[in-house]
Every structure is written in structure tokens, then in C-alpha cells.
Motif scaffolding. Structure first.
Motif, mmCIF file in Angstrom:
data_model
loop_
_atom_site.group_PDB
_atom_site.id
_atom_site.type_symbol
_atom_site.label_atom_id
_atom_site.label_comp_id
_atom_site.label_asym_id
_atom_site.label_seq_id
_atom_site.Cartn_x
_atom_site.Cartn_y
_atom_site.Cartn_z
ATOM 1 N N UNK A 223 3.164 5.867 63.009
ATOM 2 C CA UNK A 223 2.375 5.730 64.162
ATOM 3 C C UNK A 223 0.810 5.531 63.347
ATOM 4 N N UNK A 224 0.417 6.138 62.415
ATOM 5 C CA UNK A 224 -0.761 6.299 61.942
ATOM 6 C C UNK A 224 -0.754 4.899 61.148
ATOM 7 N N UNK B 89 -5.972 9.971 60.027
ATOM 8 C CA UNK B 89 -6.627 11.231 60.560
ATOM 9 C C UNK B 89 -5.857 11.884 61.500
ATOM 10 N N UNK B 90 -5.275 11.428 62.547
ATOM 11 C CA UNK B 90 -4.557 12.118 63.540
ATOM 12 C C UNK B 90 -3.448 13.145 62.737
ATOM 13 N N UNK B 91 -3.054 12.867 61.544
ATOM 14 C CA UNK B 91 -1.960 13.363 60.913
ATOM 15 C C UNK B 91 -2.596 14.911 60.717
ATOM 16 N N UNK B 92 -3.882 15.137 60.584
ATOM 17 C CA UNK B 92 -4.330 16.337 60.196
ATOM 18 C C UNK B 92 -3.708 17.610 61.135
ATOM 19 N N UNK B 93 -3.484 17.289 62.196
ATOM 20 C CA UNK B 93 -2.739 18.418 63.426
ATOM 21 C C UNK B 93 -1.559 18.989 62.904
ATOM 22 N N UNK C 217 -10.076 20.482 58.496
ATOM 23 C CA UNK C 217 -11.326 19.535 58.583
ATOM 24 C C UNK C 217 -11.407 18.468 57.582
ATOM 25 N N UNK C 218 -11.487 19.161 56.353
ATOM 26 C CA UNK C 218 -11.862 18.545 55.153
ATOM 27 C C UNK C 218 -10.236 17.427 54.981
ATOM 28 N N UNK C 219 -9.012 17.938 55.182
ATOM 29 C CA UNK C 219 -8.104 17.182 55.044
ATOM 30 C C UNK C 219 -8.104 15.966 56.074
ATOM 31 N N UNK C 220 -8.677 16.244 57.253
ATOM 32 C CA UNK C 220 -8.702 15.182 58.369
ATOM 33 C C UNK C 220 -9.898 14.075 57.856
#
Length: 178
Positions: free
Chosen positions: A22-23, A30-34, A58-61
Motif C-alpha cells: 500500500x505504501x 510513513x504509515x508503516x510506523x504504526x 516518531x523518528x522512524x516515521x
């Protein structure tokens, strides 16, 4: 290290691959940060003198999935093989780096090594890729006029000499690669 249920790890991998697809299609990772724990870490080596490390979701995102993946719209990272170690809660995935629908491909092997943190989230991720082949492909794409505006901005940022968030001298990351 506790053992993890094999079915749960396989479901985590399925969720990861679905989110990755999807990303890729959206050109926004960035949605993969979840899919990371709040205190997760994500890092990789950037040659003999430098490492990258993002600490916390947050840094990962913002850094790993945001600025570091910025400019890679149109790129895909199809996984070729995935190994699951349910005893240690670790997953290793081998992927390719492909640009512009297959017009360009990074030679060599890339991959990600994950530690599962439970609740369908990774507690850490470490990547590897052939920096020489990545650099060579970027030069080829630059000569062909095939770099995205975002990628040109990334290369300009790297060439500026200004500090880049998440980059550390080798061995000075806030969390070790190993």
C-alpha cells in the motif's frame, strides 16, 4: 528471549507485506510506523564511516520512513524470500530495489532483519543493501534524467555537508546496530 507463536509471526509478516505494498503504491512509507513499538529502533550502515539510526516510532516515521524514503516514489521493494525464527522472534526478509516500474534495479541483495515486539509490531529493524550499487544506479538515473524531484533534493541535501538527522559517525549511534 521468549518464543513466539508461529501463526502470530506469520500474520505479522502478512500485515507488513500488505502495508509495504500500500505504501509503495502511495509513494509514502510513513504509515508503516504504526507497525513498530513506541520505543522501536531502525538503523542501517551507510558505508565505512557512517550509520543511520532512528529511535522511537516518531523518528522512524519522520526520518527512516519519511525523509530517507522521500524521493523514492515509483520505487518498489519486492520481497524475494522471508525467514521466520519463532524461537527468537526474528524475521529476515530479502528484497530487491526497483525503480520506475522495472526500468532500473539496484544490483546485489538488500534485506531487513526484524525483532518482533508482540502486538503485531516490530521492536527493531536493521537493513542492509549494497551502497556501491545504489550509488551507481543513482548516477545512471541522474545521467538519464530519471531522478525524481524528491531524489534530487535528497542528493542536494547530502552534498550540502550540513548535518542530516539520524546520521551518526560509525559506532556513535544512540542504539548499536548490533
Amino acid at each position: 528471549m521468549p518464543a513466539f507463536d508461529r501463526d502470530e509471526l506469520e500474520e505479522m509478516v502478512r500485515r507488513w507485506l500488505d502495508a509495504n505494498k500500500r505504501c509503495e503504491e502511495a509513494g509514502d512509507w510513513r504509515p508503516m510506523a504504526e507497525l513498530y513499538t513506541e520505543d522501536a529502533t531502525y538503523g542501517w550502515n551507510v558505508g565505512p564511516a557512517q550509520d543511520f539510526m532512528a529511535v522511537g516510532r516518531s523518528e522512524i516515521r519522520d526520518l527512516a520512513l519519511g525523509s530517507e524514503m522521500g524521493g523514492l516514489d515509483g520505487w518498489s521493494y519486492p520481497y524475494q524470500s522471508i525467514l521466520i525464527d519463532d524461537r527468537n522472534g526474528e524475521v529476515v526478509g530479502f528484497w530487491k530495489q526497483i525503480a520506475d516500474g522495472g526500468a532500473y534495479e539496484v544490483a546485489g541483495i538488500g534485506g531487513s532483519w526484524f525483532r518482533y515486539g508482540g502486538n503485531f509490531q516490530w521492536s527493531w529493524q536493521r537493513d542492509w543493501f549494497d551502497l556501491g550499487n545504489v550509488t551507481s544506479l543513482f548516477v545512471t538515473m541522474m545521467k538519464a534524467g530519471a531522478l525524481s524531484d524528491g531524489m534530487r533534493r535528497r542528493l542536494d541535501r547530502a552534498a550540502s555537508g550540513a548535518p542530516i538527522p539520524g546520521y551518526y559517525k560509525r559506532g556513535e549511534t544512540p542504539v548499536p546496530l548490533w
